[in-house]
Design a protein around this motif. Structure first.
Motif, PDB file in Angstrom:
ATOM      1  N   MET A  15       0.824  -1.207   0.000  1.00 59.51           N
ATOM      2  CA  MET A  15       0.000   0.000   0.000  1.00 59.51           C
ATOM      3  C   MET A  15       0.861   1.261   0.000  1.00 59.51           C
ATOM      4  SD  MET A  15      -3.176  -1.023   0.098  1.00 59.51           S
ATOM      5  CE  MET A  15      -4.009  -2.571   0.348  1.00 59.51           C
ATOM      6  N   LYS A  16       2.074   1.158  -0.528  1.00 58.36           N
ATOM      7  CA  LYS A  16       2.964   2.313  -0.526  1.00 58.36           C
ATOM      8  C   LYS A  16       3.104   2.875  -1.929  1.00 58.36           C
ATOM      9  CE  LYS A  16       5.416   0.876   3.494  1.00 58.36           C
ATOM     10  NZ  LYS A  16       6.115   1.483   4.486  1.00 58.36           N
ATOM     11  N   SER A  17       3.344   4.150  -2.007  1.00 61.18           N
ATOM     12  CA  SER A  17       3.546   4.898  -3.253  1.00 61.18           C
ATOM     13  C   SER A  17       2.444   4.604  -4.268  1.00 61.18           C
ATOM     14  CB  SER A  17       4.934   4.626  -3.852  1.00 61.18           C
ATOM     15  OG  SER A  17       5.042   3.288  -4.271  1.00 61.18           O
ATOM     16  N   LEU A  18       1.209   4.887  -3.857  1.00 62.29           N
ATOM     17  CA  LEU A  18       0.060   4.657  -4.715  1.00 62.29           C
ATOM     18  C   LEU A  18      -0.403   5.959  -5.346  1.00 62.29           C
ATOM     19  CD1 LEU A  18      -1.996   2.436  -2.272  1.00 62.29           C
ATOM     20  CD2 LEU A  18      -0.696   1.655  -4.239  1.00 62.29           C
ATOM     21  N   SER A  19      -0.907   5.875  -6.551  1.00 60.87           N
ATOM     22  CA  SER A  19      -1.489   7.053  -7.191  1.00 60.87           C
ATOM     23  C   SER A  19      -2.900   7.250  -6.636  1.00 60.87           C
ATOM     24  CB  SER A  19      -1.537   6.864  -8.703  1.00 60.87           C
ATOM     25  OG  SER A  19      -2.458   5.855  -9.025  1.00 60.87           O
ATOM     26  N   VAL A  24      -8.340   5.095  -4.913  1.00 59.98           N
ATOM     27  CA  VAL A  24      -9.788   5.005  -5.114  1.00 59.98           C
ATOM     28  C   VAL A  24     -10.185   3.557  -5.376  1.00 59.98           C
ATOM     29  CG1 VAL A  24     -11.681   5.658  -6.652  1.00 59.98           C
ATOM     30  CG2 VAL A  24     -10.027   7.378  -5.911  1.00 59.98           C
ATOM     31  N   LYS A  25      -9.413   2.861  -6.215  1.00 58.02           N
ATOM     32  CA  LYS A  25      -9.701   1.450  -6.511  1.00 58.02           C
ATOM     33  C   LYS A  25      -9.617   0.598  -5.253  1.00 58.02           C
ATOM     34  CE  LYS A  25      -7.965   1.588 -11.242  1.00 58.02           C
ATOM     35  NZ  LYS A  25      -6.848   1.189 -12.113  1.00 58.02           N
ATOM     36  N   ILE A  26      -8.582   0.839  -4.445  1.00 56.32           N
ATOM     37  CA  ILE A  26      -8.402   0.067  -3.210  1.00 56.32           C
ATOM     38  C   ILE A  26      -9.562   0.320  -2.250  1.00 56.32           C
ATOM     39  CG2 ILE A  26      -6.986  -0.082  -1.120  1.00 56.32           C
ATOM     40  CD1 ILE A  26      -4.543   0.216  -2.974  1.00 56.32           C
ATOM     41  N   SER A  27      -9.967   1.567  -2.139  1.00 59.97           N
ATOM     42  CA  SER A  27     -11.070   1.912  -1.253  1.00 59.97           C
ATOM     43  C   SER A  27     -12.359   1.217  -1.685  1.00 59.97           C
ATOM     44  CB  SER A  27     -11.259   3.428  -1.249  1.00 59.97           C
ATOM     45  OG  SER A  27     -12.362   3.783  -0.463  1.00 59.97           O
ATOM     46  N   ARG A  28     -12.630   1.227  -2.977  1.00 65.70           N
ATOM     47  CA  ARG A  28     -13.841   0.583  -3.492  1.00 65.70           C
ATOM     48  C   ARG A  28     -13.784  -0.932  -3.322  1.00 65.70           C
ATOM     49  NH1 ARG A  28     -14.493   4.210  -8.953  1.00 65.70           N
ATOM     50  NH2 ARG A  28     -15.296   6.064  -7.900  1.00 65.70           N
ATOM     51  N   GLU A  29     -12.613  -1.501  -3.578  1.00 66.47           N
ATOM     52  CA  GLU A  29     -12.455  -2.947  -3.436  1.00 66.47           C
ATOM     53  C   GLU A  29     -12.642  -3.352  -1.972  1.00 66.47           C
ATOM     54  OE1 GLU A  29      -9.237  -6.508  -4.354  1.00 66.47           O
ATOM     55  OE2 GLU A  29      -8.797  -4.469  -5.017  1.00 66.47           O
ATOM     56  N   ALA A  30     -12.091  -2.562  -1.066  1.00 65.25           N
ATOM     57  CA  ALA A  30     -12.228  -2.857   0.358  1.00 65.25           C
ATOM     58  C   ALA A  30     -13.697  -2.803   0.776  1.00 65.25           C
ATOM     59  CB  ALA A  30     -11.407  -1.871   1.187  1.00 65.25           C
ATOM     60  N   LYS A  31     -14.403  -1.811   0.285  1.00 64.03           N
ATOM     61  CA  LYS A  31     -15.829  -1.690   0.609  1.00 64.03           C
ATOM     62  C   LYS A  31     -16.602  -2.906   0.119  1.00 64.03           C
ATOM     63  CE  LYS A  31     -19.874   1.170  -0.256  1.00 64.03           C
ATOM     64  NZ  LYS A  31     -20.408   2.317  -0.980  1.00 64.03           N
ATOM     65  N   THR A  57     -11.273  -2.881   7.107  1.00 68.61           N
ATOM     66  CA  THR A  57     -11.815  -1.548   7.374  1.00 68.61           C
ATOM     67  C   THR A  57     -10.715  -0.594   7.815  1.00 68.61           C
ATOM     68  OG1 THR A  57     -13.948  -2.509   7.956  1.00 68.61           O
ATOM     69  CG2 THR A  57     -13.524  -0.258   8.699  1.00 68.61           C
ATOM     70  N   VAL A  58      -9.771  -1.065   8.599  1.00 69.54           N
ATOM     71  CA  VAL A  58      -8.646  -0.227   9.027  1.00 69.54           C
ATOM     72  C   VAL A  58      -7.825   0.203   7.812  1.00 69.54           C
ATOM     73  CG1 VAL A  58      -6.460  -0.257  10.282  1.00 69.54           C
ATOM     74  CG2 VAL A  58      -8.510  -1.145  11.358  1.00 69.54           C
ATOM     75  N   ILE A  59      -7.552  -0.733   6.915  1.00 69.10           N
ATOM     76  CA  ILE A  59      -6.810  -0.406   5.691  1.00 69.10           C
ATOM     77  C   ILE A  59      -7.581   0.624   4.879  1.00 69.10           C
ATOM     78  CG2 ILE A  59      -6.019  -1.329   3.476  1.00 69.10           C
ATOM     79  CD1 ILE A  59      -5.485  -3.995   4.964  1.00 69.10           C
ATOM     80  N   LYS A  60      -8.875   0.411   4.745  1.00 65.99           N
ATOM     81  CA  LYS A  60      -9.723   1.326   3.973  1.00 65.99           C
ATOM     82  C   LYS A  60      -9.691   2.731   4.570  1.00 65.99           C
ATOM     83  CE  LYS A  60     -14.542   1.754   2.460  1.00 65.99           C
ATOM     84  NZ  LYS A  60     -14.970   2.916   3.225  1.00 65.99           N
ATOM     85  N   ARG A  61      -9.765   2.820   5.872  1.00 66.82           N
ATOM     86  CA  ARG A  61      -9.735   4.142   6.522  1.00 66.82           C
ATOM     87  C   ARG A  61      -8.413   4.857   6.287  1.00 66.82           C
ATOM     88  NH1 ARG A  61     -12.586   2.547  12.206  1.00 66.82           N
ATOM     89  NH2 ARG A  61     -14.729   2.578  11.438  1.00 66.82           N
ATOM     90  N   LYS A  62      -7.306   4.118   6.350  1.00 69.81           N
ATOM     91  CA  LYS A  62      -5.997   4.731   6.107  1.00 69.81           C
ATOM     92  C   LYS A  62      -5.903   5.273   4.692  1.00 69.81           C
ATOM     93  CE  LYS A  62      -3.267   2.019   9.363  1.00 69.81           C
ATOM     94  NZ  LYS A  62      -2.222   1.001   9.503  1.00 69.81           N
TER      95      LYS A  62
END
Length: 74
Positions: A15-19, A24-31, A57-62
């Motif tokens: 989860m480092k150096s993300l555009s 946005v993709k990670i957040s949606r996938e986590a949801k 959920t913790v990852i998504k919040r970060k």
């Protein structure tokens, strides 16, 4: 069980150096993962599933915190 494996792989992803679009993709996938896992949890009431949902959920919040950015101070 395939969904649980997918969730565990999601946790291990870097989860480092993300555009911004990656975030946005990670957040949606986590949801989506949390909502799908919740359906399984409603049936089985397995605490392991609840723990996975909490960690995702913790990852998504970060990620979302970084997306929203820091407030500007004058």
């Amino acid at each position: 069980m395939d969904l649980i494996n997918k969730a565990l792989e999601f946790e291990k992803r870097k989860m480092k150096s993300l555009s911004t679009s990656d975030r946005v993709k990670i957040s949606r996938e986590a949801k989506d993962l949390v909502l799908d896992l919740n359906q399984i949890y409603k049936e089985k009431k397995d605490e392991k599933i609840m723990d996975i949902m909490k960690r995702i959920t913790v990852i998504k919040r970060k990620v979302e915190k970084r997306l929203k950015g820091a407030p500007l101070t004058a």
